[in-house]
Design an enzyme around this catalytic site. Sequence first.
Site, short mmCIF file in Angstrom:
data_model
loop_
_atom_site.label_atom_id
_atom_site.label_comp_id
_atom_site.label_asym_id
_atom_site.label_seq_id
_atom_site.Cartn_x
_atom_site.Cartn_y
_atom_site.Cartn_z
N ASP A 55 -31.03 -62.24 53.78
CA ASP A 55 -32.44 -62.37 54.15
C ASP A 55 -32.57 -61.79 55.56
O ASP A 55 -32.61 -62.52 56.55
CB ASP A 55 -32.81 -63.87 54.11
C1 SPV Z 1 -38.11 -68.37 53.27
O1 SPV Z 1 -38.10 -69.25 52.39
O2 SPV Z 1 -37.78 -67.20 53.07
C2 SPV Z 1 -38.55 -68.71 54.63
C3 SPV Z 1 -38.35 -70.06 55.15
O3 SPV Z 1 -39.00 -67.82 55.34
S1 SPV Z 1 -36.83 -70.10 56.02
O4 SPV Z 1 -35.78 -69.75 55.07
O5 SPV Z 1 -36.67 -71.45 56.52
O6 SPV Z 1 -36.89 -69.14 57.10
MG MG Z 2 -38.49 -65.89 54.71
#
Ligand code: SPV
Ligand code: MG
Length: 299
Positions: A55
């Site tokens: 991510d």
């Molecule tokens: C996601 O679910 O991608 C978010 C929330 O942005 S977090 O993972 O807490 O950043």
């Molecule tokens: Mg996110």
Amino acid sequence: MNDGANILNSQLNQKSILKVAGAFDAMSAKLVELSGFDAIWAGSFAISATHALPDASILTMTEFLSVASNMTDACSIPVIADCDTGFGGPSNVSHMVKKYESAGVAAVSIEDKIFPKQNSLLENGNQQLLSEKDFVAKLIAAKNAKVNENFMIIARVEALIAGLGVDEALKRANAYKKAGADAILIHSKSKTPDEIFEFCDLWDGDIPIIAIPTSYPNVTIDELEKHKIRIAIYANQSLRVAHLAMKEHLEQLSKAKSLSQIKSNMTTMEEIFKLQEMYEIKKQETDIEKNLKKLGYIN
Ligand code: SPV
Ligand code: MG
């Protein structure tokens, strides 16, 4: 066409707090809908994970949009799309808003970090913020690009994630509201909701506040509501539950000599047939046959 933006707007007018759950594809989104949630969170963490990718702004806008668009096709509740940093500068944000709105998404969230961003809850992740001015420029672009007034531009404040404190978070939230944001998502990696509550109690803006209580899971929905939070997003638990169930099942199966030895909790094929509307095909076939008969092609 999914009428998500208008539905989300009326839900916010009718309820004091909305419950939103994360999904990563059309099936998980449909399950969120069938479980009675108000809306679906198309989160970057979960969607990246289903591509077995970090991510970290690795997937492109088109790839994220394709997942969100599959969700709006499959569901009638609103889809709130996590659009990370907006995939570039103001021009990219403008293009992104047009594409997401026309795909029937109800709201897009953009966060005030620099591109490429890293997941907010990553230990020792790079959480450098964009300048307030540069993020305001993105919000102006987003506001100018949307067509339906009810389509929501969510400004996600990452000041607490970056360790800059509640004052900086409030300063930025006020600037983002002034620039035309329709809601503020205040994120935190604290183990307690204290800094989120402090932010909410000091906030005097009239746009909704959104929270993602992943790192402070003991907080109740009633406490969030008491502190004026209008949307609670349970962002990644569906993904993590699915991951564990599959992992445990596959570990058993790899050692088993027969499927009958597997103790996994498995849904029936019947349940999946229902979810994918398999029986609609049967109805369509019957209808086509009736019409073919009427037209004299078959007896
Ligand atoms: C996601 O679910 O991608 C978010 C929330 O942005 S977090 O993972 O807490 O950043
Ligand atoms: Mg996110």
